[in-house]
Motif scaffolding. Structure first.
Motif, mmCIF file in Angstrom:
data_model
loop_
_atom_site.group_PDB
_atom_site.id
_atom_site.type_symbol
_atom_site.label_atom_id
_atom_site.label_comp_id
_atom_site.label_asym_id
_atom_site.label_seq_id
_atom_site.Cartn_x
_atom_site.Cartn_y
_atom_site.Cartn_z
ATOM 1 N N ARG A 1 -16.061 -125.549 -1.359
ATOM 2 C CA ARG A 1 -15.993 -124.942 -2.685
ATOM 3 C C ARG A 1 -16.326 -125.953 -3.781
ATOM 4 O O ARG A 1 -16.151 -127.164 -3.604
ATOM 5 N N ASP A 2 -16.806 -125.432 -4.911
ATOM 6 C CA ASP A 2 -17.050 -126.298 -6.068
ATOM 7 C C ASP A 2 -15.778 -126.412 -6.899
ATOM 8 O O ASP A 2 -14.707 -125.915 -6.509
ATOM 9 N N GLU A 3 -15.880 -127.087 -8.066
ATOM 10 C CA GLU A 3 -14.689 -127.298 -8.891
ATOM 11 C C GLU A 3 -14.094 -125.990 -9.402
ATOM 12 O O GLU A 3 -12.898 -125.911 -9.686
ATOM 13 N N ALA A 4 -14.934 -124.971 -9.511
ATOM 14 C CA ALA A 4 -14.451 -123.671 -9.987
ATOM 15 C C ALA A 4 -13.867 -122.821 -8.867
ATOM 16 O O ALA A 4 -13.374 -121.715 -9.118
ATOM 17 N N ASN B 1 -15.597 -121.671 -6.249
ATOM 18 C CA ASN B 1 -16.601 -120.803 -5.642
ATOM 19 C C ASN B 1 -17.139 -121.439 -4.351
ATOM 20 O O ASN B 1 -17.343 -122.651 -4.277
#
Length: 361
Positions: free
Chosen positions: A150-153, A155
């Protein structure tokens, strides 16, 4: 201090306002150029470090014996480690072109397609079991574990799937299922094998032969009229052998249609013939490590006899509809109520007469 900017004159004099302003502008421009070059150099160094780290990471991943593949958030294949490429025989380009999907067993691919898409959409780790084709065409079972990145958000930007070979475990499970079937058959017929009762000289001779042959791994032919207890003798041999803890598989060759006997003995692949809707293990696979009892063996066709001879000599066979040999460790006990020696002699005599008739009328 980045450096010094100088202006030289032919004559000795103090710099004027215009000279100072020119030096100031020139030094500012030089400073900007120097800082830009420094930033470009730092950025290049950072990229080189990233590439180096990525190369080291791929080297580590390639050294892992498990099959590893990177998948995009949309489910497309992105990268495969060296273990997967060596196992499947595919190139990285073929993996990225989704050729890897063609290497999955058709039954598993159809069974798991919807489940995989639904699990990817949920974005949580999941796993399932499927068969993957090896570069030599054989399939082996793997446990595939999916984990999202996942990314920082939060997602999902990528999925990593690892495959662990579980073929030995699946084979053990299948043998256990087959042995359970054999055990249920054994319980159903237990009343027949509680003991061999009798005290005649002929029976004592048979029991003596059983005690001699049972500890060996020799193939045994039991002959006698119908109803004389040939199956009982075969069971006694198995119970006194070193294979007694494994399966004892019985099959009546006369009770199975000739067209199905090969499938019954050696199994078949899906689509091998009409009605073969899935792969099926044969009785020899079920008896792996144990004993198989072929009753009324004299009823086997010549074609099946040839395949059986290969099992006895080479300890391997092929399923109906397959060209891949399967190794097996099975002791064969057979029984017949026919006079096989007389039958062989009759065939032998017929061949001699035929040869003689061609050489001298």
């Amino acid at each position: 201090m980045l450096g010094t900017f100088c202006m030289y004159y032919r004559e000795v004099r103090h710099p004027g306002a215009n000279d100072i302003q020119l030096i100031d502008y020139a030094s500012r421009i030089a400073g900007i150029a120097i800082e830009r070059e420094r930033s470009r150099s730092a950025l290049t160094t950072a990229f080189e470090q990233i590439k180096k780290s990525e190369a080291e990471l791929r080297t580590i991943i390639d050294a892992i014996p498990q099959l590893i593949i990177a998948i995009g958030a949309d489910g497309t294949f992105l990268y495969a480690n060296q273990a997967l490429l060596e196992y499947t025989g595919l190139t990285k380009e073929e993996v990225r072109s989704e050729s890897f999907g063609a290497g999955l067993h058709p039954e598993d691919s159809d069974r798991l397609r919807d489940d995989r898409d639904a699990a990817l959409s949920r974005g949580v780790p999941f796993e399932y079991e499927l068969r993957v084709r090896r570069r030599d065409g054989q399939y082996r079972w793997f446990l595939i574990h999916y984990k999202p990145l996942r990314d920082e958000a939060g997602n999902v930007i990528r999925w990593y799937a690892t495959g662990t070979d579980i073929e030995d475990r699946k084979q053990a499970e299948e043998r256990m299922r087959n042995e359970n079937i054999a055990l249920r058959e054994e319980i159903d017929r237990f009343s027949m094998y509680e003991s061999i009762v009798g005290s005649s000289e002929a029976l004592r001779g048979v029991l003596s032969q059983i005690s001699k042959v049972a500890p060996t791994d020799s193939t045994v032919l039991i002959s006698g009229e119908t109803g004389t207890g040939k199956e009982l003798i075969a069971s006694a041999i198995h119970k006194r052998s070193k294979r007694s803890a494994r399966a004892f598989i019985r099959i009546n060759c006369a009770a199975i249609p000739p067209s199905l006997i090969a499938s019954e003995l050696f199994g078949h692949e899906k689509g091998a013939f009409t009605g073969a809707i899935q792969r099926r293990a044969g009785r020899f696979e079920s008896a792996h490590g144990g004993t198989i009892f072929l009753d009324e063996i004299g009823e086997l066709s010549p074609e099946v006899q040839i395949a059986l001879l290969r099992v006895l000599q080479e300890r391997e066979f092929e399923r109906v509809g397959s060209s891949q040999p399967i190794s097996v460790d099975v002791r064969v006990l057979a029984a017949t109520n026919c006079d096989l020696e007389a039958a062989v002699g009759a065939v032998h005599s017929a061949r001699i007469f035929f040869i003689g008739s061609t050489s001298s009328p």
